[in-house]
Design an enzyme around this catalytic site. Structure first.
Site, PDB file in Angstrom:
ATOM      1  N   GLY A   1       0.908  -0.096   0.309  1.00  0.00           N
ATOM      2  CA  GLY A   1       0.591  -1.509  -0.430  1.00  0.00           C
ATOM      3  C   GLY A   1       0.692  -1.476  -1.963  1.00  0.00           C
ATOM      4  O   GLY A   1       0.638  -2.474  -2.480  1.00  0.00           O
TER       5      GLY A   1
ATOM      6  N   ASP B   1     -11.131  -3.525   0.628  1.00  0.00           N
ATOM      7  CA  ASP B   1     -11.502  -4.556   1.377  1.00  0.00           C
ATOM      8  C   ASP B   1     -12.816  -3.659   2.173  1.00  0.00           C
ATOM      9  O   ASP B   1     -14.035  -3.876   1.528  1.00  0.00           O
ATOM     10  CB  ASP B   1     -10.605  -4.745   2.634  1.00  0.00           C
ATOM     11  CG  ASP B   1     -10.717  -5.640   3.435  1.00  0.00           C
ATOM     12  OD1 ASP B   1     -11.932  -5.943   3.899  1.00  0.00           O
ATOM     13  OD2 ASP B   1      -9.814  -6.305   4.065  1.00  0.00           O
TER      14      ASP B   1
ATOM     15  N   PHE C   1      -7.188 -13.642   4.550  1.00  0.00           N
ATOM     16  CA  PHE C   1      -6.218 -12.719   4.897  1.00  0.00           C
ATOM     17  C   PHE C   1      -4.762 -12.900   3.870  1.00  0.00           C
ATOM     18  O   PHE C   1      -4.057 -13.947   4.087  1.00  0.00           O
ATOM     19  CB  PHE C   1      -5.400 -12.568   6.505  1.00  0.00           C
ATOM     20  CG  PHE C   1      -4.728 -11.438   6.486  1.00  0.00           C
ATOM     21  CD1 PHE C   1      -5.322 -10.142   6.762  1.00  0.00           C
ATOM     22  CD2 PHE C   1      -3.495 -11.621   6.779  1.00  0.00           C
ATOM     23  CE1 PHE C   1      -4.527  -8.985   6.929  1.00  0.00           C
ATOM     24  CE2 PHE C   1      -2.646 -10.372   6.988  1.00  0.00           C
ATOM     25  CZ  PHE C   1      -2.979  -9.123   7.002  1.00  0.00           C
TER      26      PHE C   1
END
Length: 181
Positions: free
Chosen positions: A46, A105, A154
């Site tokens: 990511g 997160d 999201f």
């Protein structure tokens, strides 16, 4: 196409470029007098887009390294179990370590990794994350360099994915729930 799966754009390409440049200037200023080497560790996959843009904004010599760790798999929320799939290539003892992540997160993965890195006795460990989602935090994480705080949506793009897709979008957007429901 991919753009049709996006509900709204949260950060444009220009906003991302400006924030990355700002973070690079801050890191450069903080480490300008450091005598020890600086190791920038990108958490794959990511963070790769953010990582490559950020290190080019740091006006100091840096060593590149990467790690693959995950608590997500192909889901949209943390499983709670951290797996290291690729460890560091270099010894970080006595070095300044900057961990570069796309998003914090729940904090489960990064909490585990920060403890793991500190056991390797670096001179310092700092965390740089493009995004922070504090409403989802279950672990106590300090982000030294944070790009943006975001709500509990999201998001994909600029390296962030859903099931390994959407990473190549040049912006960050909210994925339509119909795509992952």
């Amino acid at each position: 196409m991919m753009n049709d799966d996006i509900e709204k754009i949260v950060f444009t390409e220009d906003q991302l470029k400006a924030k990355v440049a700002e973070l690079g200037r801050r890191i450069t200023e903080d480490y300008k007098d450091a005598k020890e080497e600086i190791y920038c560790v990108g958490i794959l996959k990511g963070a790769v887009v953010f990582y490559t843009d950020l290190v080019r904004q740091i006006d100091l010599p840096v060593h590149f390294d990467f790690m693959i760790a995950s608590s997500y798999g192909n889901g949209t929320s943390s499983s709670g179990t951290v797996k290291i799939l690729k460890d560091l290539d270099y010894d970080i003892e006595g070095k300044h370590l900057i961990v570069i992540e796309d998003i914090i997160d729940s904090g489960t993965t990064m909490n585990y990794l920060m403890k793991y890195f500190k056991e390797r006795k670096p001179k310092s460990v700092k965390l740089c994350s493009l995004l922070s989602k504090p409403s989802r935090r279950t672990a106590d994480i300090h982000i030294d360099y944070c790009g943006f705080e975001i709500p509990d949506e999201f998001i994909v793009g600029y390296g962030l994915d859903y099931a390994e897709v959407y990473r190549n979008l040049p912006y960050i957007g909210v994925l339509k729930p119909s795509v992952y429901a």
